[in-house]
Design an enzyme around this catalytic site. Sequence first.
Site, short mmCIF file in Angstrom:
data_model
loop_
_atom_site.label_atom_id
_atom_site.label_comp_id
_atom_site.label_asym_id
_atom_site.label_seq_id
_atom_site.Cartn_x
_atom_site.Cartn_y
_atom_site.Cartn_z
NE ARG A 104 19.45 65.59 -42.68
CZ ARG A 104 18.50 64.95 -43.35
NH1 ARG A 104 18.83 64.04 -44.26
NH2 ARG A 104 17.24 65.17 -43.11
CB THR A 108 23.75 72.70 -47.16
OG1 THR A 108 24.10 72.17 -45.87
CG2 THR A 108 24.01 74.20 -47.18
CG ASP A 200 14.64 65.00 -36.23
OD1 ASP A 200 15.04 65.89 -36.99
OD2 ASP A 200 15.33 64.54 -35.29
CG ASP A 203 13.56 67.00 -33.21
OD1 ASP A 203 14.53 67.43 -32.54
OD2 ASP A 203 13.12 67.57 -34.22
C1 PRP Z 1 19.99 62.77 -38.24
C2 PRP Z 1 20.37 61.33 -38.02
C3 PRP Z 1 21.65 61.21 -38.81
C4 PRP Z 1 21.40 62.11 -39.97
C5 PRP Z 1 21.04 61.27 -41.14
O1 PRP Z 1 20.72 63.59 -37.41
O2 PRP Z 1 20.51 60.98 -36.68
O3 PRP Z 1 22.79 61.63 -38.09
O4 PRP Z 1 20.30 62.95 -39.62
O5 PRP Z 1 20.92 62.04 -42.27
P1 PRP Z 1 21.92 61.93 -43.50
O6 PRP Z 1 22.13 60.47 -43.76
O7 PRP Z 1 21.17 62.63 -44.60
O8 PRP Z 1 23.19 62.64 -43.12
P2 PRP Z 1 20.47 65.19 -37.35
O9 PRP Z 1 21.35 65.87 -38.33
O10 PRP Z 1 19.01 65.46 -37.44
O11 PRP Z 1 21.05 65.57 -35.94
P3 PRP Z 1 20.58 65.12 -34.47
O12 PRP Z 1 20.96 63.67 -34.30
O13 PRP Z 1 21.39 66.03 -33.60
O14 PRP Z 1 19.10 65.34 -34.34
N1 URA Z 2 17.33 62.24 -39.96
C1 URA Z 2 16.28 61.75 -39.23
O1 URA Z 2 16.27 61.85 -37.99
N2 URA Z 2 15.27 61.16 -39.89
C2 URA Z 2 15.26 61.02 -41.22
O2 URA Z 2 14.30 60.48 -41.77
C3 URA Z 2 16.35 61.54 -41.97
C4 URA Z 2 17.37 62.13 -41.30
#
Ligand code: PRP
Ligand code: URA
Length: 209
Positions: A104, A108, A200, A203
Site C-alpha cells: 500500500r 496514496t 501494521d 511489520d
Molecule cells: C497491509 C495489509 C494489507 C493491506 C491492507 O499490507 O497486509 O495487504 O495493508 O490495507 P488496504 O485494505 O487499505 O489495502 P501493506 O501494504 O502494509 O504491505 P506489507 O504486507 O508488505 O506490510
Molecule cells: N495494514 C495493516 O497492516 N494494518 C492496518 O491497520 C491497515 C493496513
Amino acid sequence: MENVFVFDHPLIQHKLTIIRDETTGAKEFRELVEEVSMLMAYEVTRNLPLEDVEINTPICRAKCKMISGKKLGIVPILRAGLGMVNGMLKLIPAAKVGHIGLYRDPETLKPVEYYCKLPPDVHERELILLDPMLATGGSASAAIDFLKKKGAANIKLMCLIAAPEGIEAVHKRHPGVEIYTAAVDQCLNDHAYIVPGLGDAGDRLFGTK
Ligand code: PRP
Ligand code: URA
C-alpha cells in the site's frame, strides 16, 4: 452482513486478543497468527464436498467419507498474508500456493503490484485469498482483480481483522466474494489503519517496525 462470516470461536477470539496486544513480540505474534489461521481453515473448509470411499479397517470392509477431488488453492497477499500460509497448509496440505505481491503506497494508500505467481490451473480451483488486514479494501480488491483476470471464478477472502469500510469496498467491486474474518472492527483512522486493529501486520510479523 451478507457474505461476511465472523468466526467467534473462543479459541480464535482469545488468541486474536493476544495478537492485538502491543506487548506481544514478533515470535509469539507469528505463532498465534499461524494458529488462528489453522483454526479458521477448519471453519472455512466446512462445506467441502465429501464422497463415499470403501476401505479395509483392521476389522472389516467399511464405507467411509473423504473430501472429493476438489482442487484448492491458497493465495497470500505479500507480505503479511505469508503469516497465514503455514496454518492453512497444516489442515489442507494438498492445496497449491500462489503469491500476489502488493504494498500500500503510504502517500496514496493505493495498492502497488510487484509480484504475481499463481498455479496454472487457477480457473479450476477454489481459491482462498489470505491477508490478515482488510482496511480500505484496496489491496484485497486489486488481488481479486488479478485472480479473476487469470481466470479464477471461485474466490474467498480470509482475514483476521476487517474494517467495515474494507468489507463494503470489496463487496461493491466483487459482490460474490465471501469474506471470512475473526473480527469486524470499528473503523479506519486518518492513516487508514484499522481501529482498534493490531497495528501494521507485516511489520509485527517480520519485526521491521
Ligand atoms: C497491509 C495489509 C494489507 C493491506 C491492507 O499490507 O497486509 O495487504 O495493508 O490495507 P488496504 O485494505 O487499505 O489495502 P501493506 O501494504 O502494509 O504491505 P506489507 O504486507 O508488505 O506490510
Ligand atoms: N495494514 C495493516 O497492516 N494494518 C492496518 O491497520 C491497515 C493496513
